[in-house]
Design an enzyme around this catalytic site. Sequence first.
Site, mmCIF file in Angstrom:
data_model
loop_
_atom_site.group_PDB
_atom_site.id
_atom_site.type_symbol
_atom_site.label_atom_id
_atom_site.label_comp_id
_atom_site.label_asym_id
_atom_site.label_seq_id
_atom_site.Cartn_x
_atom_site.Cartn_y
_atom_site.Cartn_z
ATOM 1 N N GLU B 208 12.761 -1.761 4.810
ATOM 2 C CA GLU B 208 11.659 -1.139 4.066
ATOM 3 C C GLU B 208 12.190 -0.859 2.668
ATOM 4 O O GLU B 208 12.912 0.126 2.469
ATOM 5 C CB GLU B 208 11.224 0.144 4.776
ATOM 6 C CG GLU B 208 10.660 -0.079 6.165
ATOM 7 C CD GLU B 208 9.205 -0.516 6.134
ATOM 8 O OE1 GLU B 208 8.468 -0.077 5.228
ATOM 9 O OE2 GLU B 208 8.808 -1.323 6.989
ATOM 10 N N CYS B 242 8.268 5.540 -2.327
ATOM 11 C CA CYS B 242 8.367 4.079 -2.398
ATOM 12 C C CYS B 242 7.020 3.423 -2.685
ATOM 13 O O CYS B 242 6.967 2.341 -3.267
ATOM 14 C CB CYS B 242 8.958 3.518 -1.111
ATOM 15 S SG CYS B 242 8.127 4.100 0.370
#
Lengths: 489, 507
Positions: B208, B242
Amino acid sequence: MSREEQAVARARKAFDTGRSKSLEHRIRQLRNLQRLLSERQKEISEAIKKDLNKSEVVIQLYETLGLEEEINLAIRKLKEWAAPRPVEKNLLTISDTVYIKPEPLGVVLIIGAWNYPWAVTIQPLIGAIAAGNAAVVKPSEVCVHTAKVMEELLPAYIDKELYPVVSGGVSETQELLRQRFDHIFYTGNSVVGKVIMEAAAKHLTPVTLELGGKSPCYIDKNCDISIACRRVAWGKYTNCGQTCIAPDYILCEPSIQDQVIEEITKSIKEFYTENPQTCPDYGRIINQRHFKRIMAMLDDSLVAVGGDSDESDCYIAPTVLRDVKPEAKVMQEEIFGPLLPILPVSGLDEAIKLINKGEKPLALYVFTPDDKMIKRIEDETSSGGLMANDCLVHYSVSSLPFGGVGNSGMGCYHGKFSFDQLSHLRGCLIKKLNKEGMNNMRYPPHTSKKLGWARFFILKSIDLGWIGRMALLAILVGVAAVVLQNYLK
Amino acid sequence: MEWQAVQQAREVFLSGRTRALEFRLQQLQALQRMITERETDICIALKQDINRSQYDTPLLELIGIENEIKLALEKLTEWAAPRPVEKNLLTMSDEVYIQKQPLGLVLIIGTWNYPWAVTLQPLVGAIAAGNGAVIKPSELSEHSSLLLRALLPRYLDKDLYPVVLGGVSKTQELLKQRFDHIFYTGSSSVGKLVMEAAAHQLTPVTLELGGKSPCYIDKNCDIRVACRRVTWGKFVNCGQTCIAPDYILCEPCIQGRVVECIRQTILEFYGADPKSSPDYGRIINQHHFNRVMDLMEGYAPVVGGQSDASQCYIAPTVLKDVPPHSRLMQEEIFGPLLPIMTVSDMDDAIHFINEREKPLALYIFCSDKKATKRMIEETTSGGVTVNDVMMHYTLSSLPFGGVGQSGMGNYHGKHTFDRLSHQRACLVRSLGMESVNLVRYPPQDRHRARRVRMVLKSSLIDLSKRTFIWAVSVSIIAFGLFITLLVILLIASGLNCTCWYWRGFYN
């Protein structure tokens, strides 16, 4: 610019134009691929016969038939597979549009293997085309004639910029691996698999690795041994043992070892006559190097059946080894040849222990009428796939994911799994710019009251399906009540 | 000492302790209790790490984790059950299904921006799937890591889920151990190293990562609401998310309005002096503070721009007319700087986005459905939220993950369970019906091959229970409708029926 770099750059440029994305294009390419397989059957068969001494009928059976089926399935289901997939919503998103959108990844590299050259190179290609990608196809150089035929035929039928064939050996493959791809699909052995993944890591390219391993085959003493051995013999000696999911070795109790050997011998005779070397249905080892590798494994084991060979012909007879120990040479690596070692074990417990000591295999076979035994093996071992009471067949069911685990590989394919493996499943949430009031609970300045509301909305689950059904029922009851009331007036 | 813990976790996994669903449910319930009972401690740790407000922590991390645990508890039996699949003629009488198996030992490497969410959410999936897990939280969120190491063994099984603390060298050593899956959240550069290390053991990975998530604001949408949502998404956790909208793309004619709306929203959220607002965070450390401040060099912000190195404080900042070659536009900002880049129209925006690496998220603010659809079609990204930011993260039925440089693999809800399981193909036959198999054995000839061909070419038939029930109920409804139609036709053709049901009909 090297030849490989050029091919990849052209494929990427072609992909960027967007022409591989339309469903019509994908279906057209798949149909062309289908035509290739039916129109050029002869050239394909001749090449494979030169490489692996497989008869035309066998080739059809094990390679092209499977491909035709996959293409048919893809064409039939493509619209469904490629459509946005709606998903469950929660209270917060109740009035929004939420779905998963399958998208092409970009340029896929497909590295094929030599044992079923068409099957393992073209099946991933079918998935790549169906998912809307471009694909660089690198057939195995070991099957020399087939690689040549593939290089000639593929550009004649499918888009030569989007799906170039790049042939060559180790150095060409290394050059290819230096280029940037959006997915790499490799079929082969674990050693090279590691090299491929390492190269892929430099570009953060996801990989699918279809590797191998020693697929164990447990034969229970209480099963119909004659039928079991027939199926095992078929699974083992097809393609001269050069199948990634061939039963690598047998585990059985010492009391039935002789019977097993006898039955396998019977089956070998039935399938390949007294002299398999002259039988058109019995294959050959792909080349000298592998021939020598396999023959070296015979050193420290007892040959019960077969054992003869002819180096000039790369012929090794269907061979059974008895009373083999786990330390024997033949048990140290995947055989990939027509040697079938039998390891006597005291029972299922010892068999499971032995299986779990080794790396997770690509396939696990068990022959038994006892469901409980099958369940035990299922629960206490792991493998890419599990097949009870037969061999290899799970490969042909396209609704089953075909792939390894641990050292036997990562990722899976066949049917819809190929499509999903070579797509990006993009999560999409479409909201509207109204109902801004609802959002206030997430904005600062924060208060515990706001937090309480947020908690409620996120954590409160609503079974929308049940509510929908209840609502429908309520409406029906209401209508029925109105109608009855009117008629009973 | 840590290696012993890893070894122990593997041995306990191999003993089969995690196989039973009851065990997994128990562990998940314990994790749930940990989150609810220790919320205050967790909030304190995060305030010390990154100055996160006591409300933001539950809102952004804990509620999400609770939600995941709740879903797993509810659905575990369904997820873990063998899934029957479509059969063909050849396998008509066989049992054909997919068995979900644990992989073994999963390594979860967390990061510092949402230290609890990015370690515990994968952990929920790992536990649900029946794996053991080694958790390596980020050393940058020191207080959270220490707290995690203290709490986890008090609630969960002490052997199966060890927490390993340490920095880069410790992580490198961990990566030399053998795992069955590595789940990494962090930057792309470290992601490459993790994947390379995993390659040596043929360990599958979920990465990720991040990227620059573009945010396109169409000139014809409700700009005030759009800017409100963007402002929230950008400055929450001081931009260190993010999936924060990294930069804005809009036409020059609305740039001024956009700036104004954002300015007003910042005022509304954080007051005139965000430094004193309890809801505004800080940069994690000096190194990142310097990194973010450097990005701004040479550009005069139109909103904010103030900073205080002693507190690692950077004000919510907006910059306009940012050129594409500026440093601000080269790397993921991961800070409270919001650059606005002007584009001539949506096509220009699409072109700009596609020239760059595939981002983790794409945001589109637009009221025109067709235009939105086109933008989604012509770009790619990990995920998309239209007319809001970040919310696709909160829906566990959507797979959350990146593509290309922004990552590989996905998770959340059932996707985590599937990601950390092995889907094993199972085909159970009987030793009978050998006659059917005869066609496949050598000696081969054309006739036999043709018969096999016929059998293999049969389409897949869905013989599952659901289809059966569907088929039966549809038949009943169809039959019912047919009868109704007949009755209506009979009545319409004037049949005089003395049945008492119809008495009222003629009155």
